[in-house]
Enzyme design. Structure first.
Site, PDB file in Angstrom:
ATOM      1  N   TYR A   1       2.664   0.927  14.373  1.00 34.96           N
ATOM      2  CA  TYR A   1       1.686  -0.067  13.643  1.00 34.96           C
ATOM      3  C   TYR A   1       1.631  -1.385  14.135  1.00 34.96           C
ATOM      4  CZ  TYR A   1       0.906  -2.809   9.350  1.00 34.96           C
ATOM      5  OH  TYR A   1       0.644  -3.734   8.288  1.00 34.96           O
TER       6      TYR A   1
ATOM      7  N   LYS B   1      -0.535   3.702   0.412  1.00 44.53           N
ATOM      8  CA  LYS B   1      -1.072   4.520   0.964  1.00 44.53           C
ATOM      9  C   LYS B   1      -1.295   5.944   0.014  1.00 44.53           C
ATOM     10  CE  LYS B   1      -0.959   1.775   4.414  1.00 44.53           C
ATOM     11  NZ  LYS B   1      -2.001   0.936   4.747  1.00 44.53           N
TER      12      LYS B   1
ATOM     13  N   ILE C   1       5.966   5.527   4.559  1.00 44.05           N
ATOM     14  CA  ILE C   1       4.945   5.314   3.529  1.00 44.05           C
ATOM     15  C   ILE C   1       3.877   6.132   3.489  1.00 44.05           C
ATOM     16  CG2 ILE C   1       3.626   3.956   5.332  1.00 44.05           C
ATOM     17  CD1 ILE C   1       3.158   1.852   3.406  1.00 44.05           C
TER      18      ILE C   1
ATOM     19  N   ASP D   1      10.530   4.233   7.972  1.00 40.95           N
ATOM     20  CA  ASP D   1       9.295   4.008   6.916  1.00 40.95           C
ATOM     21  C   ASP D   1       8.722   5.293   6.637  1.00 40.95           C
ATOM     22  OD1 ASP D   1       7.257   2.883   5.822  1.00 40.95           O
ATOM     23  OD2 ASP D   1       6.818   1.372   7.255  1.00 40.95           O
TER      24      ASP D   1
END
Lengths: 440, 544
Positions: free
Chosen positions: A152, A276, A239, A237
């Site tokens: 990302y 998200k 998410i 992470d």
């Protein structure tokens, strides 16, 4: 009047003028193009379609229905009993009911295969803040974190900008579907050492952004073994954990730790957010879950810089404690995302474009390398410009994700209506037709 | 100001002891050392060499002790709180040394022992037991309640304003739901759920600009496009710190100051604070001379000063900066080519007759030199909404705004909260009523509280802003030192059961001053508080 001051203008810091915020990369440049000429179904049908923003709009209706039916939540903590405490409450421990609700929600997403203790949850205003905070805590300026590529683009800013920490990439390639290998981990570690950088940890995103795929159990085991051997940290992470298309395919690092009886877990930290899975990036809700007491304590104190509005905590506590709502939401959201994914894959396939096999996230990882004039970063950016300016789709080039192979692009599909997605697929189809006819 | 906030004070404990009562200790070492040299070599060998040895010994001890402490920390994460056991006086952080040494100390070369954390962690763990936090914890455990817990600890250490909360509550009860979701007739989640600009919705900036103007009684108007919004004044200050100074640079800050600055300005940024002492003889007003001395001292130490941070109204004293002082500050900043950050978070909590002048007003009148001026504001104090997390950076410097804007991604305000407040702040009638009533109530409480203390023989500095008074209790402390002050603080907390903030937490150079926050009380509580304080003040007087 007198002569203008000869002295230099009052100066700013290096942080202020540095480019590390990364906002001049194509990732963000495409957004600017979108902002200037955004597609609209009725009023601007030739505008740029935003496919570079990983936002989840497919389940808004569920959220609205909830708010309609539950006025105590939508009164935002303003009813008689709670208001005073709510308005004044800015304890960095966060609302206990909200942390409890978050812990339950995270357990539900993992199908109950891992347990979360609400007292290990630290609240931050978004995962962006959570990642930066952890970096401040786990590493000193000049140290390094290892991150698998492609990653990302925001990490370049979140992990490095104010912290002064460096990212050393763990190179992955399409030969094995971009999975992390022990060799790649070692190579990255050695690379850091050769640059005299002290490695403090590995940061993975699982499910991966931009790949849109979960990390396999064996790979997680290998990564955990690696960080244990080197005595460094692991940040996972997660998410997109609630955005896997089927509940069984996502394996959280928490499950791996549980299977190992939580041995060596004080080096592991999980980042989560509602931006998200719940489609609420505007609410700014992120969390750090750490198995390390000192990290929890410090993160909590540091979260003073990034607290979540008490009003928002209250609303979400109500919402996420409602088991009926959360179970239904998680299930429906997964279904809707899966349908979208299948729709875009099919459309791309019809146009002759292959994607990495994905099973999670709000995007797919598309392979346009056959279309490149030259198999280089420049070639990729040239193609990206064509797609942005002529086809008018904003997609994210792999190079801004530090992908070592040119030609890959991340395409988001959940931030628009189905109709808009159709339009986008049509445009891509047309592009491919044009290319084919050019060749023949 | 906020609960359970970490405070990282820089009180150089060991050096102070040496200077005050410890002068004797030094002599007790030097004289025998002189004996070693048998008095030969006259003054030079007889005094300087032992002194030099003494100095090096101290230095070595300091370094070694620091080593030990940090090793203990990295080796036993589970028990570090226990082994440290700092009592209320032992603020053991040694300025400068901790940060420089921590990398070497906390990072084991070979992968053995528990996985290490960054140098930033150790400072926090050490300072967490300062009186500021210890007191807040005690209140939490045993909070006073008129009916339910009449012997509990009364909170006078938290700068919270409960006096006018009912006004806000009523407004919200009537208007909230619509304010947040109802743009039209239907519930619209997409308006608040999706990604918003990180530095705040333009509508909210407009509303905040209007609110700030109202609060400052229209003496100045604020341009919404010079506003950057963030989740509280805490990140606002940190962001400015990151933007205006590099690690290792410094800001000049008049003392006594808000304990949170130590965290907000210094912690993650690596920036230093240089104290500019204000004294009771000047009513704790800022003197430009003191500023100049501090600036030069910094220069000598090789520290580059990047700016001055003032609070107006000030915390903990509550005085206002005069127009003249503000002009002088601007001149000083211009001369040294540095920034000025004016923290005006309490502008709406002024009471009494003195005129409040915002830095923005001064800049408005002088066209040049705006680029060095930045304001910090927020809704936690004036609107009593600390839980909602709204902070403001207002700057005349385009580059600072651009950088700050980008940094707000780490501390954005929740969208639904912004929507709610847009509605509230745009209701100018409500705002006007609120500001007026809030000021009246504050003034009433202030007058009564100060009266009450006066009857006990405790005088306060005349304050025109904020919700606290700055009281001189030096007459009640057993020894005119920080130790004496903290003993009194302890008695107040454990015997009188009132939590107040001792001046040393605010780096006040004169011992014996205390900050009493009265806006968490009702008028009924004042006699209770006074009675309790009397208990302690009587015993202190007897013991002297």
């Amino acid at each position: 009047m007198a002569i203008e001051n000869e002295q230099p203008a009052v100066g700013l810091s290096k942080v202020a003028v540095s480019e590390t915020h990364g906002e001049d990369s194509p990732y963000f440049a495409g957004w600017k193009a979108y902002d200037e000429n955004p597609y609209d179904e009725s009023s601007n049908q030739s505008g740029v379609i935003q496919m570079g923003l990983a936002e989840n709009q497919v389940s808004f209706d569920l959220l609205e229905k909830y708010l309609e039916e539950h006025s105590e939540a939508s009164s935002w903590g303003i009813g008689a009993p709670g208001f005073r405490e709510n308005a004044l409450f800015q304890d960095y421990h966060g609302l206990k009911s909200f942390r409890q609700a978050m812990a339950n929600f995270m357990e539900q997403i993992r199908g109950g295969r891992a347990k979360f203790d609400p007292d290990r949850i630290v609240l931050t205003a978004g995962a962006t803040a959570a990642n930066e905070l952890l970096t401040f805590i786990l590493a000193d300026p000049g140290d390094a974190l290892l991150v698998p590529t492609p990653y990302y683009p925001g990490l370049d800013r979140d992990l490095r900008w104010r912290t002064g920490v460096k990212i050393v990439p763990i190179h992955c390639d399409s030969s094995n579907n971009f999975q992390v290998t022990p060799e790649a981990l070692e190579a990255a570690y050695e690379c850091a050492e050769s640059m005299n950088l002290k490695v403090r940890g590995v940061l993975i995103t699982n499910p991966s952004n931009p790949l849109g795929a979960t990390i396999q159990r064996s790979v997680l085991e290998e990564i955990l073994e690696f960080v244990t051997r080197k005595n460094i940290h692991l940040v996972s992470d997660e998410i997109y954990s609630g955005s896997t298309f089927s509940s069984s395919e996502f394996i959280s690092i928490a499950e791996i730790l549980e299977a190992h009886d939580y041995k060596n877990s004080e080096r592991v930290h999980i980042v989560y957010s509602l931006s998200k899975d719940l489609g609420l990036p505007g609410f700014r809700v992120g969390t750090i879950y750490s198995y390390n007491d000192k990290v929890v304590t410090t993160a909590r104190r540091m979260s003073s810089f990034t607290l979540i509005s008490s009003q928002t905590q209250h609303l979400l506590a109500c919402m996420l404690s409602n088991k009926e709502f959360t179970e239904n939401y998680i299930k429906t959201n997964r279904e809707s995302l899966r349908k979208r994914y299948e729709m875009i894959i099919k459309g791309l396939k019809n146009a002759g474009i292959e994607c990495l096999k994905g099973n999670a996230g709000l995007f797919c990882w598309m392979n346009l390398s056959p279309l490149l004039e030259e198999s280089t970063r420049e070639g990729e950016l040239a193609l990206w410009k064509v797609i942005l300016n002529e086809v008018r789709l904003n997609i994210s080039p792999g190079s801004s994700c530090h992908c070592s192979e040119p030609g890959w692009f991340r395409v988001c599909f959940a931030n628009m209506s189905e109709q808009t997605l159709e339009v986008a697929l049509e445009r891509i189809h047309k592009l491919m037709e044009q290319r084919k006819s050019k060749e023949t | 100001m906020t609960q359970t906030r970490f405070s990282r004070t820089r009180t150089p404990e060991p050096e102070k002891e040496q200077a005050r009562g410890g002068g004797g200790a030094a002599m007790r070492v030097i004289v025998p050392l002189q004996g070693v040299v048998q008095g030969r070599g006259g003054l030079i060998l007889g005094s300087i060499i032992p002194c030099a040895l003494f100095y090096f010994l101290q230095f070595y001890l300091k370094r070694h002790r620091n080593d030990q402490d940090d090793q203990n920390e990295s080796n036993s994460p589970g028990q570090n709180q226990g082994t440290r056991s700092p009592s209320s006086g032992q603020l053991t952080e040694l300025p400068g040394l901790t940060r420089n040494l921590s990398r070497a100390l906390l990072s084991p070369r070979s992968p053995s022992g528990p996985v290490s954390v960054s140098g930033r962690v150790s400072g926090i763990v050490k300072a967490a037991d300062s009186p500021y936090y210890a007191g807040l914890r005690r209140v939490k455990e045993d909070q006073y309640d008129e009916l339910g817990n009449p012997n509990g600890v009364i909170q006078l250490g938290l700068a919270e304003n409960k006096l006018s909360l009912d006004l806000v509550k009523n407004w919200l009860a009537e208007n909230a739901r619509e304010a947040i979701l109802g743009n039209g007739k239907e519930l619209s989640i997409s308006g608040i759920a999706t990604y918003q600009p990180f530095d705040g919705l333009m509508e909210f900036k407009v509303a905040v600009a209007g609110f700030m103007a109202q609060v400052m009684e229209k003496a100045v108007s604020f341009n919404p496009s010079q506003i950057v919004l963030t989740a509280g004044a805490t990140p606002a200050i940190e962001i400015l710190s990151f933007c205006l100074a590099d690690a290792g640079n410094a800001f000049l800050v008049p003392t006594p100051y808000y304990p949170g600055f130590d965290r907000d300005v210094k912690w993650r940024t690596g920036v230093e604070i240089i104290h500019v002492p204000c004294r009771s003889a000047d009513n704790f007003n800022l003197s430009i001379t003191a500023l100049d001395i501090a600036f030069n001292q910094a220069k000598k130490r090789g520290l580059k000063v990047r700016g001055i941070i003032i609070s107006n109204p000030s915390n903990p004293v509550g005085n206002l900066l005069s127009r003249e002082t503000l002009y002088n500050l601007l001149d000083f900043a211009r001369e040294k080519n540095i920034h000025i950050v004016s923290n005006e978070i309490l502008a709406g909590c002024t009471h009494g007759n003195e005129e409040f002048v915002s830095m923005a007003e001064i800049v408005d009148l002088e066209d040049v030199d705006r680029k060095r001026v930045h304001l910090v504001y927020g809704l936690s104090k004036d609107l009593s909404l600390p839980g909602f997390r709204v902070g403001v950076i207002y700057s005349f410097n385009e580059e600072v705004l651009a950088a700050a804007k980008k940094l707000t991604r780490f501390s954005s305000i929740s969208a639904p909260t912004q929507r709610l407040l847009i509605s509230m702040l745009s209701d100018t009638k409500f705002v006007q009523t609120f500001i007026t009533i809030n000021r009246e109530r504050l003034h009433r409480m202030y007058v009564q509280f100060v009266e009450g203390l006066k009857k006990l023989g405790i005088e306060c500095i005349k304050s025109s802003g904020g919700f606290y008074c700055w009281a001189d209790m030096s007459g009640l402390i057993s020894s005119y030192s920080e130790k004496g002050e903290l003993e009194l603080w302890d008695k107040l907390l454990n015997i009188a059961k009132v939590n107040v903030t001792p001046g040393s937490c605010c780096h006040c150079i004169e011992p014996g001053w205390f900050r009493f926050c009265f806006a968490t009380l009702t008028e009924k509580d004042i006699p209770v508080v006074m009675e309790r304080i009397q208990k302690v003040s009587e015993t202190c007087k007897l013991n002297r």
